[in-house]
Motif scaffolding. Structure first.
Motif, PDB file in Angstrom:
ATOM      1  N   ARG A   1       2.995  10.887   0.571  1.00 26.28           N
ATOM      2  CA  ARG A   1       2.545   9.589   0.032  1.00 26.28           C
ATOM      3  C   ARG A   1       1.034   9.397   0.010  1.00 26.28           C
ATOM      4  NH1 ARG A   1       5.927   5.354   3.424  1.00 26.28           N
ATOM      5  NH2 ARG A   1       4.306   3.997   2.645  1.00 26.28           N
ATOM      6  N   GLY A   2       0.305  10.268   0.686  1.00 22.80           N
ATOM      7  CA  GLY A   2      -1.130  10.057   0.840  1.00 22.80           C
ATOM      8  C   GLY A   2      -1.414   9.311   2.132  1.00 22.80           C
ATOM      9  N   VAL A   3      -2.632   9.456   2.624  1.00 22.44           N
ATOM     10  CA  VAL A   3      -3.022   8.866   3.909  1.00 22.44           C
ATOM     11  C   VAL A   3      -4.373   8.179   3.764  1.00 22.44           C
ATOM     12  CG1 VAL A   3      -3.857   9.482   6.241  1.00 22.44           C
ATOM     13  CG2 VAL A   3      -1.712  10.431   5.390  1.00 22.44           C
ATOM     14  N   ILE A   4      -4.497   7.041   4.427  1.00 24.16           N
ATOM     15  CA  ILE A   4      -5.793   6.369   4.586  1.00 24.16           C
ATOM     16  C   ILE A   4      -6.079   6.323   6.088  1.00 24.16           C
ATOM     17  CG2 ILE A   4      -7.135   4.256   4.294  1.00 24.16           C
ATOM     18  CD1 ILE A   4      -5.271   3.547   1.927  1.00 24.16           C
ATOM     19  N   ILE A   5      -7.175   6.943   6.505  1.00 23.85           N
ATOM     20  CA  ILE A   5      -7.593   6.897   7.913  1.00 23.85           C
ATOM     21  C   ILE A   5      -8.426   5.634   8.103  1.00 23.85           C
ATOM     22  CG2 ILE A   5      -8.845   8.053   9.763  1.00 23.85           C
ATOM     23  CD1 ILE A   5      -8.387  10.712   8.217  1.00 23.85           C
ATOM     24  N   PHE A   6      -7.986   4.775   9.023  1.00 22.37           N
ATOM     25  CA  PHE A   6      -8.629   3.477   9.226  1.00 22.37           C
ATOM     26  C   PHE A   6      -8.773   3.244  10.725  1.00 22.37           C
ATOM     27  CE2 PHE A   6      -8.280  -1.280   7.846  1.00 22.37           C
ATOM     28  CZ  PHE A   6      -9.635  -1.430   8.027  1.00 22.37           C
ATOM     29  N   THR A   7      -9.806   3.859  11.320  1.00 19.63           N
ATOM     30  CA  THR A   7     -10.025   3.777  12.761  1.00 19.63           C
ATOM     31  C   THR A   7     -11.153   2.798  13.079  1.00 19.63           C
ATOM     32  OG1 THR A   7     -11.458   5.717  12.639  1.00 19.63           O
ATOM     33  CG2 THR A   7      -9.149   6.101  13.217  1.00 19.63           C
ATOM     34  N   ASP A   8     -11.287   2.484  14.362  1.00 21.88           N
ATOM     35  CA  ASP A   8     -12.301   1.535  14.815  1.00 21.88           C
ATOM     36  C   ASP A   8     -13.713   2.057  14.526  1.00 21.88           C
ATOM     37  OD1 ASP A   8     -10.120   0.152  15.791  1.00 21.88           O
ATOM     38  OD2 ASP A   8     -10.479   0.683  17.890  1.00 21.88           O
ATOM     39  N   PRO A   9     -14.657   1.123  14.275  1.00 14.21           N
ATOM     40  CA  PRO A   9     -16.046   1.523  14.009  1.00 14.21           C
ATOM     41  C   PRO A   9     -16.826   1.769  15.299  1.00 14.21           C
ATOM     42  CG  PRO A   9     -15.832  -0.832  13.759  1.00 14.21           C
ATOM     43  CD  PRO A   9     -14.452  -0.306  14.069  1.00 14.21           C
ATOM     44  N   ASP A  10     -16.356   2.743  16.077  1.00 17.87           N
ATOM     45  CA  ASP A  10     -17.022   3.109  17.327  1.00 17.87           C
ATOM     46  C   ASP A  10     -16.892   4.624  17.512  1.00 17.87           C
ATOM     47  OD1 ASP A  10     -14.337   3.404  18.031  1.00 17.87           O
ATOM     48  OD2 ASP A  10     -14.364   1.846  19.571  1.00 17.87           O
ATOM     49  N   PHE A  11     -17.452   5.132  18.593  1.00 19.23           N
ATOM     50  CA  PHE A  11     -17.445   6.583  18.817  1.00 19.23           C
ATOM     51  C   PHE A  11     -16.032   7.159  18.901  1.00 19.23           C
ATOM     52  CE2 PHE A  11     -17.491  10.331  21.562  1.00 19.23           C
ATOM     53  CZ  PHE A  11     -18.300  11.167  20.806  1.00 19.23           C
TER      54      PHE A  11
ATOM     55  N   ILE B   1       0.859  -1.178   0.000  1.00 22.72           N
ATOM     56  CA  ILE B   1       0.000   0.000   0.000  1.00 22.72           C
ATOM     57  C   ILE B   1       0.901   1.234   0.000  1.00 22.72           C
ATOM     58  CG2 ILE B   1      -1.792   1.280   1.250  1.00 22.72           C
ATOM     59  CD1 ILE B   1      -2.837  -1.400   0.309  1.00 22.72           C
ATOM     60  N   LYS B   2       0.717   2.106  -0.991  1.00 24.40           N
ATOM     61  CA  LYS B   2       1.541   3.311  -1.110  1.00 24.40           C
ATOM     62  C   LYS B   2       1.263   4.293   0.035  1.00 24.40           C
ATOM     63  CE  LYS B   2       0.574   6.959  -3.641  1.00 24.40           C
ATOM     64  NZ  LYS B   2       0.466   8.242  -3.988  1.00 24.40           N
ATOM     65  N   GLU B   3      -0.019   4.520   0.315  1.00 26.25           N
ATOM     66  CA  GLU B   3      -0.406   5.483   1.343  1.00 26.25           C
ATOM     67  C   GLU B   3      -0.007   4.981   2.730  1.00 26.25           C
ATOM     68  OE1 GLU B   3      -3.621   5.703  -1.886  1.00 26.25           O
ATOM     69  OE2 GLU B   3      -2.622   4.127  -0.784  1.00 26.25           O
ATOM     70  N   ILE B   4       0.126   5.926   3.639  1.00 22.48           N
ATOM     71  CA  ILE B   4       0.375   5.592   5.040  1.00 22.48           C
ATOM     72  C   ILE B   4      -0.983   5.482   5.728  1.00 22.48           C
ATOM     73  CG2 ILE B   4       1.425   6.385   7.199  1.00 22.48           C
ATOM     74  CD1 ILE B   4       3.592   7.734   5.435  1.00 22.48           C
ATOM     75  N   ILE B   5      -1.152   4.441   6.501  1.00 22.22           N
ATOM     76  CA  ILE B   5      -2.444   4.156   7.129  1.00 22.22           C
ATOM     77  C   ILE B   5      -2.424   4.654   8.566  1.00 22.22           C
ATOM     78  CG2 ILE B   5      -4.097   2.351   7.730  1.00 22.22           C
ATOM     79  CD1 ILE B   5      -2.759   0.667   5.460  1.00 22.22           C
ATOM     80  N   VAL B   6      -3.410   5.497   8.908  1.00 24.38           N
ATOM     81  CA  VAL B   6      -3.536   6.014  10.268  1.00 24.38           C
ATOM     82  C   VAL B   6      -4.452   5.078  11.047  1.00 24.38           C
ATOM     83  CG1 VAL B   6      -4.315   7.928  11.717  1.00 24.38           C
ATOM     84  CG2 VAL B   6      -3.195   8.401   9.531  1.00 24.38           C
ATOM     85  N   VAL B   7      -3.912   4.524  12.142  1.00 23.12           N
ATOM     86  CA  VAL B   7      -4.658   3.615  13.005  1.00 23.12           C
ATOM     87  C   VAL B   7      -4.583   4.124  14.444  1.00 23.12           C
ATOM     88  CG1 VAL B   7      -4.316   1.596  11.524  1.00 23.12           C
ATOM     89  CG2 VAL B   7      -2.642   2.103  13.305  1.00 23.12           C
ATOM     90  N   GLU B   8      -5.327   3.475  15.322  1.00 22.64           N
ATOM     91  CA  GLU B   8      -5.383   3.939  16.707  1.00 22.64           C
ATOM     92  C   GLU B   8      -4.221   3.445  17.568  1.00 22.64           C
ATOM     93  OE1 GLU B   8      -9.319   3.862  18.534  1.00 22.64           O
ATOM     94  OE2 GLU B   8     -10.179   3.730  16.523  1.00 22.64           O
TER      95      GLU B   8
END
Length: 187
Positions: free
Chosen positions: A50-60, A4-11
């Motif tokens: 590089r671009g970013v993909i925000i990929f956080t938990d499906p909660d509040f 994946i080229k983009e950097i993935i933002v996780v918790e």
């Protein structure tokens, strides 16, 4: 393994481990919902380079992190998973770290960019007519629609905004409603 080229933002680090089981990618960890300026600066640089993909938990808390980053760093892509795909096999909690590698790959493949200046294609009246706001069962219908359209779960007020921001066309919306009706008919 797909790169994946983009950097993935996780918790957190457990999310990073789950992402790395599914794809070859770099991550930025927010370390919870109190996203500080250093993390925002890091995400801003990542988006520029590089671009970013925000990929956080499906909660509040995950939605809160997503919103905070999206407000301050424009042009990020957003990846979503359904709550049922983020539940642990045993124990408590909900999160990306519990999702299967297949679910993670699918969510990243379907990541979408929001358009803050998008024009209204689907009206509030369309949402009411479809039973997505203001009626019995509308919450469940919104959750299922969010899964079908891969835009995540929203409350009634946010659904309209998210449909516009992800530039969901009238045709996509109608097709998703038809799929929703079919699923409800088989339930």
């Amino acid at each position: 393994m797909k790169k994946i080229k983009e950097i993935i933002v996780v918790e957190g680090k457990d999310d990073t481990v789950a992402i790395k089981r599914a794809v070859n990618a770099d991550t930025i960890e927010t370390n919870g919902s109190a996203v500080d300026q250093a993390v925002i600066d890091q995400v801003r640089l990542a988006q520029k380079m590089r671009g970013v993909i925000i990929f956080t938990d499906p909660d509040f808390p995950g939605q809160k992190i997503r919103n905070k980053i999206a407000e301050q760093v424009s042009g990020c892509k957003h990846a979503f998973i359904a709550k049922q795909d983020a539940l642990p096999k045993s124990g408590k909690g909900i999160g990306v770290e519990h999702a299967s590698p297949e679910t993670i790959r699918a969510a990243l493949k379907d990541a979408k960019t929001m358009d803050e200046e998008a024009k209204e294609v689907i009206t509030q009246q369309d949402l009411m007519d479809a039973g997505l706001i203001g009626g019995p069962g509308s919450r469940d219908r919104r959750e299922k629609l969010g899964i079908i359209l891969k835009i995540g779960f929203t409350n009634g007020k946010q659904l309209h905004k998210r449909l516009m921001m992800f530039q969901i066309s009238k045709e996509e919306f109608i097709k998703a409603l038809e799929q929703l009706k079919q699923e409800e008919g088989h339930a």
